[in-house]
Design an enzyme around this catalytic site. Structure first.
Site, short mmCIF file in Angstrom:
data_model
loop_
_atom_site.label_atom_id
_atom_site.label_comp_id
_atom_site.label_asym_id
_atom_site.label_seq_id
_atom_site.Cartn_x
_atom_site.Cartn_y
_atom_site.Cartn_z
CB SER A 138 -0.87 0.02 1.26
OG SER A 138 -1.48 1.29 1.44
CE1 TYR A 151 -3.71 -1.94 5.44
CE2 TYR A 151 -3.37 0.35 4.78
CZ TYR A 151 -3.64 -0.98 4.46
OH TYR A 151 -3.84 -1.33 3.14
N1 LIG Z 1 -8.74 -0.53 -1.13
C1 LIG Z 1 -7.66 0.20 -0.92
O1 LIG Z 1 -7.71 1.45 -0.88
C2 LIG Z 1 -6.34 -0.46 -0.77
C3 LIG Z 1 -6.20 -1.77 -0.35
N2 LIG Z 1 -4.96 -2.32 -0.20
C4 LIG Z 1 -4.76 -3.71 0.20
O2 LIG Z 1 -5.32 -4.53 -0.81
C5 LIG Z 1 -5.66 -5.80 -0.26
C6 LIG Z 1 -7.07 -6.15 -0.66
O3 LIG Z 1 -7.95 -5.19 -0.13
P1 LIG Z 1 -9.28 -4.71 -0.85
O4 LIG Z 1 -9.58 -5.56 -2.00
O5 LIG Z 1 -9.19 -3.25 -1.03
O6 LIG Z 1 -10.31 -4.95 0.37
P2 LIG Z 1 -11.57 -5.92 0.54
O7 LIG Z 1 -12.02 -5.73 1.94
O8 LIG Z 1 -12.54 -5.67 -0.55
O9 LIG Z 1 -10.95 -7.38 0.36
C7 LIG Z 1 -10.11 -7.93 1.34
C8 LIG Z 1 -9.97 -9.42 1.11
O10 LIG Z 1 -9.08 -9.95 2.11
C9 LIG Z 1 -9.66 -11.12 2.65
N3 LIG Z 1 -9.22 -11.34 4.02
C10 LIG Z 1 -9.21 -10.45 5.05
N4 LIG Z 1 -8.79 -11.05 6.17
C11 LIG Z 1 -8.53 -12.34 5.86
C12 LIG Z 1 -8.07 -13.46 6.59
N5 LIG Z 1 -7.80 -13.40 7.90
N6 LIG Z 1 -7.90 -14.64 5.94
C13 LIG Z 1 -8.18 -14.73 4.63
N7 LIG Z 1 -8.63 -13.72 3.87
C14 LIG Z 1 -8.79 -12.53 4.49
C15 LIG Z 1 -11.16 -10.89 2.55
O11 LIG Z 1 -11.83 -12.15 2.47
P3 LIG Z 1 -12.73 -12.81 3.64
O12 LIG Z 1 -13.32 -11.68 4.43
O13 LIG Z 1 -13.74 -13.63 2.89
O14 LIG Z 1 -11.77 -13.65 4.40
C16 LIG Z 1 -11.28 -10.17 1.23
O15 LIG Z 1 -11.38 -11.09 0.17
C17 LIG Z 1 -5.43 -5.68 1.25
O16 LIG Z 1 -4.19 -6.27 1.55
C18 LIG Z 1 -5.39 -4.17 1.48
O17 LIG Z 1 -4.62 -3.84 2.60
C19 LIG Z 1 -3.82 -1.60 -0.48
C20 LIG Z 1 -3.91 -0.32 -0.90
C21 LIG Z 1 -5.16 0.35 -1.12
O1 LIG Z 2 -4.00 0.91 1.76
C1 LIG Z 2 -4.93 1.65 1.52
C2 LIG Z 2 -4.79 2.97 0.95
S1 LIG Z 2 -4.81 4.13 2.15
O2 LIG Z 2 -6.13 4.15 2.81
O3 LIG Z 2 -3.77 3.85 3.17
O4 LIG Z 2 -4.54 5.44 1.47
#
Ligand SMILES: NC(=O)C1=CN([C@@H]2O[C@H](COP(=O)(O)OP(=O)(O)OC[C@H]3O[C@@H](n4cnc5c(N)ncnc54)[C@H](OP(=O)(O)O)[C@@H]3O)[C@@H](O)[C@H]2O)C=CC1
Ligand SMILES: O=CCS(=O)(=O)O
Length: 251
Positions: A138, A151
């Protein structure tokens, strides 16, 4: 056909990546905790490509190791591991946060990612040239902001872990990339605010955040580069997101 294993495929980037790889005919190993969503994905994509779904909490090292150990023969030669499962919690000052929320982020974004990587390394090394680990970091791993506390620190770990892995994987053909997205509209903020739809909607309103498909496209691009190219880090922001200046505490 090559095989991609995607953690956190039930939502956001992971789900969009599943569709992107499927469109190119890749076989898929899709994981997440919400089995009903995994079943839906299998139904939607299973006609086009081979899909194996694993209901898995990445924090459970034993379950992760077992699942990888028990992969059916036709799903063992994994080409690309997308370490995407992760979350942020507690968008408020560090001094107001419950310790449990810090632990959940560390357990998921650091320990969970390490659990999956450790279990999958022998498989990826066996695949050799062309294999890749794509870690979803991120911008929060590089740029501090209020409420980022643990985070951002977990995502800094993801970045450095990837670089260190690269050193040890020299000669195996396995590539490692940190994709570091900025603001993207997924369920991320809903999770971060523990279900506050109004806060999530407000964050994305009036601007143009990245969409899950934008990041899925980057993931697919990195995974399908020629074998001799390793992108170390790819930071991707919406055009309408930039940095803030330093802030000063004054009398
Ligand atoms: N959206 C944003 O602005 C940004 C997101 N990110 C990162 O991108 C990645 C995906 O996030 P994003 O798609 O945005 O968020 P979502 O919440 O839409 O998706 C997150 C996914 O992670 C899974 N997950 C969470 N905890 C667990 C666990 N303990 N075991 C297995 N699976 C898990 C969830 O599945 P389930 O709940 O079914 O287990 C879900 O499929 C993350 O690592 C996030 O930190 C990075 C930068 C920006
Ligand atoms: O990782 C997610 C993007 S932000 O919320 O930290 O800008």
């Amino acid at each position: 056909m090559p095989i991609a294993m995607i953690t956190g495929a039930t939502s956001g980037f992971g789900r969009a990546a599943a569709y992107r790889f499927a469109a190119a005919g890749w076989s898929l190993i899709l994981t997440g905790r919400r089995s009903e969503r995994l079943e839906a994905l299998e139904q939607e994509l299973g006609d086009k490509v081979r899909v194996l779904t694993l209901t898995l909490d990445v924090r459970d090292a034993e379950a992760v190791a077992r699942a990888v150990e028990e992969l059916p023969a036709e799903f063992r030669e994994v080409t690309c591991l997308v370490n995407n499962a992760g979350l942020a919690l507690a968008p408020k000052p560090a001094q107001e946060v419950d310790l449990a929320d810090w632990h959940t982020m560390i357990d998921t974004n650091v320990t969970g990612l390490v659990n999956v990587t450790h279990a999958m390394l022998p498989r990826l090394i066996a695949t050799g040239a062309g294999a890749s680990i794509i870690n979803i970091g991120s911008v929060a791993g590089s740029w501090p902001y209020p409420g980022g506390h643990v985070y951002g620190a977990t995502k800094a770990f993801v970045e450095q872990f990837g670089y260190n892995l690269r050193c040890d994987l020299k000669g195996t053909g396995v590539r490692v990339t940190d994709i570091a997205p900025g603001m993207a509209e997924t369920e991320f903020t809903l999770v971060r605010t523990k279900g506050d739809h109004a806060a999530s909607d407000a964050l994305y309103r009036g601007t143009t955040p990245l969409q899950a498909e934008d990041i899925a496209e980057q993931i697919f691009h990195v995974a399908t580069l020629p074998d001799h190219i390793n992108i170390n880090r790819l930071e991707v922001m919406p055009t309408r997101q930039t940095w803030s200046p330093f802030t000063i505490d004054r009398d």
